[in-house]
Motif scaffolding. Structure first.
Motif, short mmCIF file in Angstrom:
data_model
loop_
_atom_site.label_atom_id
_atom_site.label_comp_id
_atom_site.label_asym_id
_atom_site.label_seq_id
_atom_site.Cartn_x
_atom_site.Cartn_y
_atom_site.Cartn_z
N LEU A 1 19.00 -1.92 30.92
CA LEU A 1 18.63 -2.19 29.53
C LEU A 1 17.25 -2.83 29.46
O LEU A 1 16.43 -2.50 28.60
CB LEU A 1 19.65 -3.13 28.89
CG LEU A 1 20.92 -2.46 28.39
CD1 LEU A 1 21.88 -3.49 27.82
CD2 LEU A 1 20.58 -1.42 27.33
N GLU A 2 17.01 -3.73 30.41
CA GLU A 2 15.73 -4.41 30.43
C GLU A 2 14.61 -3.42 30.76
O GLU A 2 13.57 -3.37 30.09
CB GLU A 2 15.77 -5.52 31.47
CG GLU A 2 14.75 -6.60 31.24
CD GLU A 2 15.06 -7.79 32.13
OE1 GLU A 2 14.27 -8.05 33.03
OE2 GLU A 2 16.12 -8.42 31.92
N VAL A 3 14.84 -2.61 31.78
CA VAL A 3 13.81 -1.68 32.24
C VAL A 3 13.52 -0.61 31.19
O VAL A 3 12.37 -0.22 30.99
CB VAL A 3 14.25 -1.05 33.58
CG1 VAL A 3 13.31 0.07 33.97
CG2 VAL A 3 14.28 -2.10 34.66
N LEU A 4 14.57 -0.16 30.51
CA LEU A 4 14.37 0.93 29.54
C LEU A 4 13.44 0.52 28.40
O LEU A 4 12.91 1.38 27.70
CB LEU A 4 15.73 1.38 28.97
CG LEU A 4 16.57 2.25 29.90
CD1 LEU A 4 17.95 2.49 29.33
CD2 LEU A 4 15.87 3.58 30.16
N ASN A 5 13.25 -0.78 28.20
CA ASN A 5 12.36 -1.23 27.13
C ASN A 5 10.92 -1.41 27.60
O ASN A 5 10.06 -1.80 26.83
CB ASN A 5 12.85 -2.57 26.57
CG ASN A 5 14.01 -2.36 25.64
OD1 ASN A 5 14.06 -1.35 24.95
ND2 ASN A 5 14.95 -3.29 25.64
N GLN A 6 10.69 -1.16 28.88
CA GLN A 6 9.36 -1.42 29.42
C GLN A 6 8.36 -0.35 28.97
O GLN A 6 8.73 0.78 28.67
CB GLN A 6 9.40 -1.43 30.96
CG GLN A 6 10.29 -2.51 31.54
CD GLN A 6 9.63 -3.88 31.48
OE1 GLN A 6 8.42 -3.98 31.60
NE2 GLN A 6 10.43 -4.91 31.26
N ASP A 7 7.10 -0.75 29.00
CA ASP A 7 6.04 0.16 28.58
C ASP A 7 5.97 1.43 29.42
O ASP A 7 5.74 2.52 28.91
CB ASP A 7 4.67 -0.56 28.64
CG ASP A 7 4.54 -1.57 27.53
OD1 ASP A 7 5.35 -1.48 26.57
OD2 ASP A 7 3.67 -2.44 27.61
N TYR A 8 6.17 1.27 30.76
CA TYR A 8 5.99 2.46 31.59
C TYR A 8 7.07 3.50 31.34
O TYR A 8 6.87 4.68 31.55
CB TYR A 8 5.89 2.10 33.09
CG TYR A 8 7.05 1.31 33.65
CD1 TYR A 8 6.94 -0.05 33.85
CD2 TYR A 8 8.23 1.94 34.01
CE1 TYR A 8 7.98 -0.77 34.38
CE2 TYR A 8 9.28 1.22 34.54
CZ TYR A 8 9.15 -0.14 34.73
OH TYR A 8 10.19 -0.84 35.25
N VAL A 9 8.25 3.02 30.89
CA VAL A 9 9.28 4.00 30.54
C VAL A 9 8.87 4.74 29.26
O VAL A 9 9.02 5.96 29.15
CB VAL A 9 10.64 3.31 30.35
CG1 VAL A 9 11.66 4.27 29.79
CG2 VAL A 9 11.13 2.76 31.69
N ARG A 10 8.31 3.98 28.31
CA ARG A 10 7.86 4.62 27.08
C ARG A 10 6.74 5.62 27.39
O ARG A 10 6.72 6.73 26.86
CB ARG A 10 7.36 3.57 26.09
CG ARG A 10 7.33 4.11 24.68
CD ARG A 10 6.85 3.08 23.66
NE ARG A 10 7.50 1.78 23.85
CZ ARG A 10 6.84 0.64 23.78
NH1 ARG A 10 5.54 0.61 23.57
NH2 ARG A 10 7.48 -0.50 23.94
N THR A 11 5.83 5.21 28.30
CA THR A 11 4.75 6.12 28.70
C THR A 11 5.31 7.39 29.31
O THR A 11 4.88 8.50 28.98
CB THR A 11 3.84 5.43 29.74
OG1 THR A 11 3.51 4.13 29.26
CG2 THR A 11 2.58 6.23 29.99
N ALA A 12 6.28 7.22 30.20
CA ALA A 12 6.88 8.38 30.85
C ALA A 12 7.48 9.32 29.81
O ALA A 12 7.34 10.54 29.88
CB ALA A 12 7.95 7.93 31.83
#
Lengths: 336, 306
Positions: free
Chosen positions: A227-238
Motif C-alpha cells: 500500500l505504501e509503495v503503490l503511492n510512490q512517485d515511481y509507481v505513478r511514473t511507471a
C-alpha cells in the motif's frame, strides 16, 4: 561501516546467548524436585540415589556446575540427558532435522499463500479478497495452534482417513538414505517416490497448522508495504509511461515491498521454531519441541536447557541474518 | 456537523452553548462505544464478542446449568443434547458449564499478568527514556535479552523450573511481557519529553515526578491501551498453551487449555469435548485482537484501512 554493523550484531548475539544460558541455568536449578531420585526410581536406596547424584555432579555448587556446563557447551558438549542417558548433543542431532523440515515446510506454505494474498489485498484494497485476507489473518493470529491441530486430526484422520495422525513416517517404513536429513528432499533425491508421497502426507497437517500461524504476519506486512509503495512517485511514473498493470505491480511495486516483508519472514522463522513445540506434541512429530516437552515431564534439566539454548540461539541468529541481509538489500541503510 | 452547529446563529453562541451543556455529549463511555462502533463493522463484532465474554465472566457461575467440577459418571461423554447443550466430558461434567467457568479463569489470569507487567514495564521505560545515558543503556540491554528470546520457550522454561501451576504461569508470562511495555513506553517518553509543553512545565519549575506523572505519562496512554488490549488476548492464548502442555492449570480446573489437553484422549469419539473450549478460546482472542486493531485506528486515523 557495514563491517562495523555486522560485528556489533555478532557481539550482541554472543551477549544474548550468554545471558540466556545464565537465566535458563539458574531457573533449572531452582527446581525443587530431585532429578537423581527420578533416575534411580522410587524404590532405590538412599545410597544409590546419592551415587547417581555424585555421578552427574548434582551435588556441586551451582556456580561450579554452571562453569563446567558452559565449558562443555562451547565444545558443543551439552552433557548427558538424565532420562535417555545419551549425550544431549546426540539427541539434538537426531531431533533437529525433523523440526527443521517442519519449519521449512510451514515457512514455504506461509510465503506461497501469504505473499499473493497480501499483494492482491493491497491492489484491490477494500474488496472482497481484502476482507477475506483480513479475516484469515485475524483467525490465524487468534486460533490456538494446538487446537487447530486436534481439529484437523479429527477431520482428516479420524473421520475421513485421508492423512496419518502423526509421526514423520509410519512404523516399518525406512527413512530414505540421508543426504540433507530432510526426509522429503532425500526421498526425491534418491528417486524413492513412494516414500516421498508418504513423507508429504505426514508433513501436510503439521506444516499447515504451523504455516497458518505465520500466514497472518506475512500477509499483513506485504499488504501494508505494498500500500505504501503503490503511492510512490515511481509507481505513478511507471503507470504514466504506459506499462501494463501487472508489470507495474510485480516489477516496480512488489520488488520494493519485499524488503520489509523479508524482515517479518525472518522473524517468523524464529517464532516458528518455538511454535513447533505445541504442534509437535499433538502430531507426535519427533523434533526438538517434543523433546523439550519430554524433558519437562522427566525433569531432565540438561536436555531442557539445551533445547532452550538451541531455539534461543536459532532465533537470535535468524534475526541477525535478517538484519545483515537488510544492509545488503537496501543501500540506503549502508549510508546512514 | 452536529445539529448544534447548524441551529445556532453565531459561532460564539455555539461555543457558549456547548460550554453550558458541558462536554458530556462528546466524552464518556457511551459516547465512545457509539462512535467506535460506527467506524467499522469489525468493531461491532469485537464489542459483541467481548460483551458476551465479560457477561459470562461475571455471571457465568450463576447461570451455568451444572456445577463445573462435580462428576456424574453415568453421564460421561454424552453428545450435545437438550440436557447438556455442549455435551459432557469423560467424568460426566457439563462442557457448557465448564467452558463458562473457564472464561473467568482466563480473564483473571490475563488481567493479573498485565496489571503486574504494565507498571513494571512503565517504570523501566520511563526511567530509561527520561533520564537516558547509562541508565537507559543498562535497562535497554536487559530488555533486549528478554525480547531476543521466543516468549513461549522462555515461559516454558520458567514454568517448568518453578513447577506446574497457575501462579507460576502468571510469573512466567509476566516476565515475558514486561519488556514489551518497557520498550514501548521508552519510545513514547523520548518523543514526549521534547515537546514544548514539557519544556514549559520545566521552565516554570514543575518537579520531575510531577512532570512525568502529569505531563508525560497521560500523553503516552493511548499506545499502552492498544497494546494491552491485544496482549490480553495473547496472554489468554499463552496461558492456555502452557496449560495444554501441563505447565499451567491442573485438572480438575476448567481452564480451556487444560480441557483441550484432557479431551485429546477421547478426540475420536467426543468431538464436542475438544471443539467448544477451543471455539471459546479462539473467539475470545479474536475479540481482543479486533478491539485492539479498532482502537489503533480510532486513536490514530492515519493508519485507517492499512
Amino acid at each position: 561501516m557495514v563491517l562495523h554493523l555486522i560485528i556489533r550484531r555478532l557481539f550482541f548475539l554472543i551477549f544474548v546467548v550468554f545471558a540466556l544460558s545464565i537465566v535458563t541455568f539458574v531457573l533449572m536449578h531452582l527446581v525443587p524436585s530431585d532429578p537423581a531420585r527420578n533416575i534411580a526410581g522410587p524404590r532405590a536406596s538412599p545410597a544409590a540415589v546419592q551415587q547417581i547424584r555424585e555421578e552427574y555432579g548434582l551435588d556441586d555448587p551451582v556456580v561450579e556446575r554452571y562453569v563446567s556446563y558452559m565449558t562443555g557447551i562451547v565444545q558443543l558438549d551439552f552433557g548427558d540427558s538424565l532420562s535417555s542417558r545419551r549425550p544431549v548433543s546426540d539427541d539434538l542431532k537426531r531431533y533437529l532435522p525433523a523440526t527443521f523440515e517442519l519449519t521449512l515446510a510451514a515457512m514455504a506454505f506461509a510465503i506461497i499463500f501469504g505473499v499473493p494474498l497480501g499483494v492482491i489485498s493491497a491492489v484491490r484494497k477494500n474488496s472482497g479478497i481484502d476482507a477475506f485476507g483480513r479475516i484469515v489473518s485475524v483467525i490465524g493470529l487468534s486460533m490456538p495452534s494446538f487446537w487447530l491441530a486436534i481439529v484437523l486430526q479429527f477431520v482428516f484422520f479420524a473421520r475421513l482417513g485421508w492423512l496419518p495422525d502423526g509421526q514423520r513416517l509410519p512404523i516399518g517404513v525406512d527413512p530414505p538414505r540421508t543426504i540433507t536429513t530432510l526426509y522429503s528432499v532425500d526421498a526425491l533425491l534418491t528417486l524413492n517416490f513412494d516414500v516421498f508421497v508418504t513423507t508429504i502426507q505426514h508433513l501436510a497437517m503439521p506444516a499447515f497448522v504451523l504455516g497458518f500461524i505465520s500466514l497472518a504476519p506475512v500477509t499483513r506486512m506485504i499488504r501494508s508495504a505494498m500500500l505504501e509503495v503503490l503511492n510512490q512517485d515511481y509507481v505513478r511514473t511507471a503507470r504514466a509511461k504506459g506499462l501494463k498493470n501487472n508489470t507495474v505491480i510485480t516489477r516496480h511495486a512488489l520488488k520494493n515491498a519485499l524488503l520489509p516483508a523479508i524482515t517479518v519472514t525472518g522473524l517468523q522463522l524464529g517464532l516458528l521454531l518455538s511454535g513447533t513445540v505445541l504442534v509437535e506434541i499433538v502430531f507426535s512429530w519427533p523434533g526438538i519441541g517434543r523433546y523439550a516437552f519430554q524433558a519437562i515431564q522427566n525433569q531432565d534439566p540438561n536436555s531442557l536447557i539445551s533445547v532452550t539454548l538451541v531455539i534461543g540461539f536459532a532465533y537470535v541468529l535468524a534475526n541477525m541474518i535478517v538484519d545483515i541481509a537488510y544492509i545488503f538489500l537496501d543501500p540506503r541503510i549502508r549510508v546512514t | 456537523m452536529s445539529t448544534q452547529d447548524t441551529l445556532t446563529t453565531s459561532p460564539a453562541a455555539g461555543q457558549l452553548q456547548t460550554q453550558a451543556k458541558g462536554p458530556s455529549r462528546r466524552t464518556g463511555f457511551r459516547y465512545f462505544v457509539k462512535r467506535f462502533a460506527r467506524e467499522s463493522p469489525l468493531n461491532v463484532v469485537a464489542l459483541g464478542i467481548l460483551a458476551v465474554f465479560f457477561f459470562i465472566c461475571i455471571f457465568g457461575t450463576m447461570i451455568a446449568p451444572y456445577d463445573p467440577l462435580v462428576p456424574s459418571i453415568q453421564d460421561k461423554l454424552v453428545g450435545p443434547s437438550s440436557a447438556h447443550l455442549l455435551g459432557t466430558d469423560e467424568l460426566g461434567r457439563d462442557v457448557l458449564s465448564r467452558v463458562m467457568a473457564g472464561a473467568r479463569i482466563s480473564l483473571g489470569i490475563a488481567t493479573l499478568i498485565l496489571t503486574i507487567a504494565i507498571p513494571v514495564g512503565t517504570l523501566v521505560g520511563v526511567l530509561a527514556g527520561y533520564f537516558g545515558g547509562l541508565i537507559d543503556e543498562l535497562l535497554m540491554r536487559v530488555t533486549d535479552v528478554f525480547l531476543a528470546f521466543p516468549a513461549i520457550i522462555l515461559a516454558m522454561a520458567i514454568a517448568a523450573a518453578l513447577g506446574p501451576n497457575l501462579r507460576n504461569t502468571v510469573i512466567a508470562l509476566t516476565l515475558v511481557y514486561w519488556p514489551w511495555y518497557a520498550r514501548l513506553i521508552r519510545g513514547q517518553v523520548l518523543q514526549i519529553k521534547e515537546r514544548d509543553y514539557v519544556e514549559a512545565g520545566r521552565a516554570i519549575g514543575v518537579g520531575t515526578p510531577r512532570l512525568i506523572m502529569r505531563h508525560i505519562l497521560p500523553n503516552a496512554v493511548a499506545p499502552i491501551i492498544i497494546q494491552a488490549t491485544i496482549d490480553v488476548g495473547f496472554a489468554v492464548l499463552a496461558t492456555a498453551g502452557l496449560s495444554f502442555i501441563g505447565l499451567g492449570a491442573q485438572p480438575p480446573s476448567p481452564e480451556w487449555g487444560a480441557m483441550i489437553s484432557n479431551s485429546r484422549t477421547y478426540f475420536r469419539e467426543a468431538w464436542w469435548y475438544f471443539t467448544f473450549p477451543g471455539v471459546a478460546l479462539t473467539l475470545t482472542v479474536i475479540g481482543f485482537n479486533l478491539l485492539g486493531d479498532g482502537l489503533r485506528d480510532y486513536f490514530d486515523p492515519r493508519t485507517r484501512g492499512s
